[in-house]
Design a protein around this motif. Structure first.
Motif, mmCIF file in Angstrom:
data_model
loop_
_atom_site.group_PDB
_atom_site.id
_atom_site.type_symbol
_atom_site.label_atom_id
_atom_site.label_comp_id
_atom_site.label_asym_id
_atom_site.label_seq_id
_atom_site.Cartn_x
_atom_site.Cartn_y
_atom_site.Cartn_z
ATOM 1 N N LEU A 138 0.810 -1.209 0.000
ATOM 2 C CA LEU A 138 0.000 0.000 0.000
ATOM 3 C C LEU A 138 0.847 1.265 0.000
ATOM 4 O O LEU A 138 1.956 1.287 0.539
ATOM 5 C CB LEU A 138 -0.906 -0.002 1.234
ATOM 6 C CG LEU A 138 -1.776 -1.251 1.421
ATOM 7 C CD1 LEU A 138 -2.447 -1.228 2.790
ATOM 8 C CD2 LEU A 138 -2.812 -1.363 0.310
ATOM 9 N N SER A 139 0.296 2.309 -0.585
ATOM 10 C CA SER A 139 0.871 3.648 -0.504
ATOM 11 C C SER A 139 0.081 4.388 0.569
ATOM 12 O O SER A 139 -1.119 4.628 0.413
ATOM 13 C CB SER A 139 0.750 4.366 -1.856
ATOM 14 O OG SER A 139 1.357 5.642 -1.812
ATOM 15 N N ILE A 140 0.742 4.725 1.674
ATOM 16 C CA ILE A 140 0.025 5.206 2.855
ATOM 17 C C ILE A 140 0.243 6.687 3.141
ATOM 18 O O ILE A 140 1.308 7.232 2.874
ATOM 19 C CB ILE A 140 0.407 4.382 4.106
ATOM 20 C CG1 ILE A 140 1.930 4.424 4.345
ATOM 21 C CG2 ILE A 140 -0.089 2.948 3.977
ATOM 22 C CD1 ILE A 140 2.378 3.793 5.648
ATOM 23 N N LYS A 141 -0.796 7.304 3.699
ATOM 24 C CA LYS A 141 -0.700 8.691 4.164
ATOM 25 C C LYS A 141 -0.018 8.731 5.525
ATOM 26 O O LYS A 141 0.800 9.594 5.821
ATOM 27 C CB LYS A 141 -2.095 9.312 4.258
ATOM 28 C CG LYS A 141 -2.108 10.749 4.755
ATOM 29 C CD LYS A 141 -3.532 11.295 4.838
ATOM 30 C CE LYS A 141 -4.109 11.494 3.454
ATOM 31 N NZ LYS A 141 -5.448 12.167 3.499
ATOM 32 N N ASP A 142 -0.388 7.773 6.379
ATOM 33 C CA ASP A 142 0.214 7.593 7.701
ATOM 34 C C ASP A 142 -0.086 6.174 8.138
ATOM 35 O O ASP A 142 -0.583 5.372 7.344
ATOM 36 C CB ASP A 142 -0.307 8.632 8.711
ATOM 37 C CG ASP A 142 -1.829 8.663 8.800
ATOM 38 O OD1 ASP A 142 -2.446 7.573 8.851
ATOM 39 O OD2 ASP A 142 -2.418 9.763 8.825
ATOM 40 N N GLY B 159 1.309 -5.286 2.925
ATOM 41 C CA GLY B 159 2.264 -4.389 3.563
ATOM 42 C C GLY B 159 2.286 -3.027 2.925
ATOM 43 O O GLY B 159 1.280 -2.555 2.396
ATOM 44 N N VAL B 160 3.438 -2.384 2.963
ATOM 45 C CA VAL B 160 3.596 -1.030 2.418
ATOM 46 C C VAL B 160 4.908 -0.931 1.653
ATOM 47 O O VAL B 160 5.864 -1.660 1.922
ATOM 48 C CB VAL B 160 3.564 0.044 3.533
ATOM 49 C CG1 VAL B 160 2.227 0.050 4.245
ATOM 50 C CG2 VAL B 160 4.691 -0.159 4.528
ATOM 51 N N ASN B 161 4.941 -0.002 0.700
ATOM 52 C CA ASN B 161 6.186 0.270 -0.019
ATOM 53 C C ASN B 161 6.215 1.733 -0.430
ATOM 54 O O ASN B 161 5.248 2.474 -0.231
ATOM 55 C CB ASN B 161 6.339 -0.631 -1.248
ATOM 56 C CG ASN B 161 5.478 -0.200 -2.423
ATOM 57 O OD1 ASN B 161 4.253 -0.122 -2.315
ATOM 58 N ND2 ASN B 161 6.098 0.058 -3.564
ATOM 59 N N CYS B 162 7.350 2.156 -0.974
ATOM 60 C CA CYS B 162 7.539 3.503 -1.513
ATOM 61 C C CYS B 162 7.159 4.580 -0.505
ATOM 62 O O CYS B 162 6.443 5.525 -0.827
ATOM 63 C CB CYS B 162 6.741 3.670 -2.809
ATOM 64 S SG CYS B 162 7.472 4.901 -3.920
ATOM 65 N N THR B 163 7.674 4.420 0.710
ATOM 66 C CA THR B 163 7.454 5.408 1.755
ATOM 67 C C THR B 163 8.747 5.605 2.528
ATOM 68 O O THR B 163 9.711 4.859 2.345
ATOM 69 C CB THR B 163 6.307 4.964 2.693
ATOM 70 O OG1 THR B 163 5.965 6.036 3.570
ATOM 71 C CG2 THR B 163 6.709 3.746 3.523
#
Length: 307
Positions: A190-194, A221-225
């Motif tokens: 995911l691309s997350i704001k927070d 999970g998350v990436n590109c942060t």
């Protein structure tokens, strides 16, 4: 349902992804300052893509992500390339990764994940970091299907549905995966704001609850942060799912999505310091995104070995 990712994870307990493609292609002389970004290399320098994959495998990566994040039929056709040629270029990205895997030394099993970037990447206006775009479920599916079909036909082991900032788009892709690609599995990053919200403002609780119900989704999970966002996000997601968690942040440099330029951050934290914390917070698959290099992946591999 057979999941290549879960099978490999069961064998090795912790897995390492590769790192940035565009950063290494730029070092090799590929001009990525255009709407196709790293996919530009598919047009005239596929051998350089293969070479980048090779370097990541040499660094110890277990999984290569294909150079298709920004490679879509619509993006290629915008450059005057036919639909058939576009499909062939997407397949070429898989063939590049396959060639690198074949050249990798040893008998270690390696996976190839077909990158599915968001519609926002096609817009090339930084909206993969805001999720501020709107299409119908069908329109999103019409956009993503040709690339998914080409990746499947070329032999990708699984899909990497990555840098996803928009919940409606994510629903559309997941439904497409279920209906049209029943033999394939995927991870979702995911691309997350927070640590509480997707970039479009959707609560992570809602997003993860939705994804958790699908057997075809092997990891979340998350990436590109930024690196500092990983531990809080892991803690939030870990409480919402029993699926393996995947993280691959940027290297700490600061990106301006409008100018498309990076500013080096000399104060960025090191992967070697952060990986142990991420593992304690539930991460099972760890790699790098923008600006990371084979050296970073080597650092992650060394840190994982100590866990």
């Amino acid at each position: 349902m057979r999941s290549p990712l879960l099978e490999l994870l069961n064998e090795r307990k912790l897995l390492v992804l590769d790192g940035a493609m565009a950063t290494e292609l730029e070092k090799a002389g590929v001009d990525t300052a255009n709407e196709l970004w790293s996919a530009t290399a598919l047009l005239d320098a596929p051998q350089k893509i293969t070479a980048v994959h090779q370097e990541y495998f040499k660094a110890g990566a277990d999984i290569a992500i294909t150079n298709t994040y920004q490679a879509t039929k619509q993006a290629f056709m915008k450059q005057g390339i036919s639909a058939d040629e576009s499909s062939a270029l997407i397949k070429q990205a898989v063939f590049c990764a396959q060639e690198a895997r074949e050249k990798a030394s040893g008998n270690k099993k390696l996976l190839l994940a077909g990158s599915i970037g968001p519609y926002g990447a096609f817009l090339a206006n930084g909206s993969e970091y805001t999720g501020d775009y709107h299409l119908s479920i069908k329109a999103f599916q019409d956009f993503h299907y040709p690339r998914m079909q080409a990746l499947f036909e070329a032999g990708a082991d699984l899909f990497a549905i990555e840098t996803q900032p928009n919940f409606v788009e994510l629903e559309a892709i997941t439904e497409l995966l279920e209906r049209k690609f029943s033999k394939m599995t995927a991870w979702v990053a995911l691309s997350i704001k927070d640590n509480k919200k997707l970039c479009d403002g959707t609560p992570l609780k809602k997003v993860v609850k939705y994804l958790d119900q699908f057997e075809s989704i092997s990891a979340i999970g998350v990436n590109c942060t930024a690196m500092e966002n990983i531990t809080p996000a892991l803690n939030e997601i870990h409480s919402l799912t029993t699926k393996p968690l995947i993280v691959y942040p940027n290297n700490g440099d600061i990106y301006d999505p409008i100018s498309k330029k990076w500013q080096v951050n000399d104060k960025a934290q090191k992967f070697s310091d952060l990986v142990p914390t991420w593992v304690k917070s539930g991460a099972k698959i760890i790699g790098g995104c923008c600006r990371t290099t084979p050296d970073d992946i080597r650092e992650i591999v060394d840190a994982v070995k100590l866990q």
